[in-house]
Design an enzyme around this catalytic site. Structure first.
Site, mmCIF file in Angstrom:
data_model
loop_
_atom_site.group_PDB
_atom_site.id
_atom_site.type_symbol
_atom_site.label_atom_id
_atom_site.label_comp_id
_atom_site.label_asym_id
_atom_site.label_seq_id
_atom_site.Cartn_x
_atom_site.Cartn_y
_atom_site.Cartn_z
ATOM 1 N N LYS A 80 0.867 -1.277 -0.151
ATOM 2 C CA LYS A 80 -0.083 0.001 0.216
ATOM 3 C C LYS A 80 0.655 1.322 -0.156
ATOM 4 O O LYS A 80 2.084 1.243 0.687
ATOM 5 C CB LYS A 80 -0.983 0.193 1.297
ATOM 6 C CG LYS A 80 -2.089 -1.000 1.204
ATOM 7 C CD LYS A 80 -2.782 -0.576 2.521
ATOM 8 C CE LYS A 80 -3.577 -2.066 2.870
ATOM 9 N NZ LYS A 80 -4.900 -2.211 1.708
ATOM 10 N N GLY A 234 -8.162 -8.301 5.503
ATOM 11 C CA GLY A 234 -7.328 -7.518 6.073
ATOM 12 C C GLY A 234 -6.905 -8.055 7.532
ATOM 13 O O GLY A 234 -6.207 -9.112 7.808
#
Lengths: 293, 194
Positions: A80, A234
């Protein structure tokens, strides 16, 4: 030879379909994910539930963590960067990550502009809450779209909202006449050419995955039945009682999402899911989905 | 003419299986996703699609479909991960291949995603080149003498036929060019179907 072509970027997203992409913070977790049948891992310094608890500025993971994970597994490794932080993205590309998530889970670096993703060889995935947001990101070059959901909450409600909204807005476009599309594009705040393309084909030009709040095999099945083509998990795995078993169960649930018998089988003897948070109890300014536009 | 009653199963554990199904339907044959071992016997041919070979290899044992695939005596076409899974040896303990083609496969041999590419390749059965999409593609090596090389990119073997099994290291299902699927249907499937 054309390496940067959009087709090559979307091609990798096509290969991830029907699979599960798992957030991991260490090589050991990456190994557990790969052994459970993950199609890719997202290399992070902290999973979203911990980012939420920890506070402060959340940034791109350290190259050291990313490299250690790349050295451990052979499946694609994603990472990310902050919204608008193209320098972090350039570093991730130099590290040869397979996909960059320009993510609202990290603290935004630019409150007006997202990254111009066409400039990169590496493909990008971006989150969205509705069709307009999805198409703005595709216009900037995203090769894959995902729901934002509410990361680290263990609560599927926001991902459901975002997926349903995107799907129903696509259906609405498909019945419009040519002379109504410009007004629709204005209303969506989306690039006209992509709006026109969707009106014609009835689907997004890139794959559409689910993310944000998936904690159980049933959550994965729900999102797939609502039209997601792959599931990101996640905090749901490594905040649960038995990560390896839960990872494997969610992988099976994603393939057999429309087989309730099989889902019942894989959901038994899993131990505790992550605790989860009621979205209403998260103050507006702490909601991650609100980051980006 | 390809018989429209031909029915192809596309392994649907994960990956680009829907793309293969729509390619086959556009050509005019029947196609459906295969997720259970008991489905396999009804098909005239199988496709193992691209995706993650580690994931699919695990499922082969998890869902007890491995022996069904090994003993399927009708034509099979494997693309990318599918080609890896049909090869003799992958040199990777995480990918236990089906060993149906005597050739070795080396996963992600061109590198990570930033090394993925599109290039024209030469086909043995057609003079017009094929625009091939390579995604984290494998390389094939050490073919047994009976393995026919059907397509090459520079010096790399990218399309092979061995008896009734076809392997490609690239993704014809991601293009609009149906020549390789047609070759599979006309020369491998139709032969055993007749």
């Amino acid at each position: 030879m054309d390496k940067s072509s959009f087709e090559v970027k979307v091609g990798l997203a096509e290969m991830l379909k029907g699979g599960v992409i798992m957030d991991v913070t260490t090589p050991e977790q990456a190994k557990i994910a790969e052994d459970a049948g993950a199609v890719a891992v997202m290399a992070l310094e902290r999973i979203p539930a911990d980012i939420r608890a920890h506070g402060g500025i959340a940034r791109m993971s350290s190259p050291k963590v990313i490299k250690a994970i790349q050295d451990t597994v052979s499946i694609p490794v994603m990472a990310k960067c902050r919204i608008g932080h193209f320098a972090e993205a350039q570093i991730l590309e130099a590290l040869k990550v397979d996909f960059i998530d320009e993510s609202e889970v990290l603290t935004p670096a630019d409150e007006e502009n997202h990254i111009w993703k066409h400039d990169f060889k590496v493909p990008f995935v971006c989150g969205c809450r509705d069709l307009g947001e999805a198409l703005r990101r595709i216009g900037e070059g995203a090769a894959l779209i995902r729901t934002k959901g509410e990361a680290g909450s263990g609560n599927i409600v926001e991902a459901v909202r975002h997926m349903r909204r995107v799907q129903s807005e696509i259906r609405k476009l498909a019945v419009l006449k040519d002379d109504e599309l410009m007004a629709a594009a204005k209303q969506l705040g989306a690039p006209f050419e992509i709006v026109r393309q969707i009106a014609k084909t009835g689907k997004l030009p890139v794959p559409n995955f689910a993310a944000g709040g998936v904690a159980t095999p049933a959550d994965a099945s729900l999102m797939m039945q609502l039209g997601a083509e792959t599931v990101f998990v996640g905090s749901g795995i490594f905040k649960s009682a038995d990560p390896a078993a839960r990872a494997k169960a969610i992988v099976l649930a994603t393939t057999y999402y429309n087989d309730p018998q099989k889902l019942a089988e894989v959901s038994s003897e899993l131990g505790e899911a992550m605790p989860g948070i009621d979205i209403a109890s998260i103050p507006e300014e702490e909601r991650l989905a609100k980051r980006g536009w | 003419m390809i018989d429209s009653k031909i029915k192809i199963g596309v392994l649907g554990i994960q990956g680009a299986f829907a793309k293969h199904i729509s390619m086959l339907k556009n050509i005019g044959v029947q196609a459906e996703a295969v997720k259970y071992p008991e489905q396999i016997d009804q098909f005239d041919g199988l496709i193992i699609p691209g995706g993650e070979s580690t994931t699919m290899s695990k499922f082969f044992d998890e869902i007890k479909i491995r022996s069904k695939l090994i003993n399927f005596d009708k034509p099979i076409f494997g693309t990318c991960a599918g080609a890896i899974l049909l090869s003799r040896n992958t040199a990777d303990p995480l990918v236990n291949s089906l060993n149906l083609v005597p050739i070795d496969a080396n996963r992600n041999a061109y590198g990570r995603q930033t090394e993925s590419f599109i290039s024209d390749i030469n086909l043995e059965f057609d003079s017009k080149p094929f625009r091939a999409i390579f995604i984290r593609a494998p390389k094939l090596s050490n073919p047994a003498p009976e393995v026919q090389i059907m397509g090459t990119f520079n010096d790399d073997i990218v399309l092979v036929r061995y008896r009734n099994v076809l392997l490609s290291t690239f993704h014809p299902e991601l293009t609009d060019d149906s020549r390789i699927h047609r070759y599979f249907l006309e020369y491998l499937v139709a032969e055993s179907y007749a």
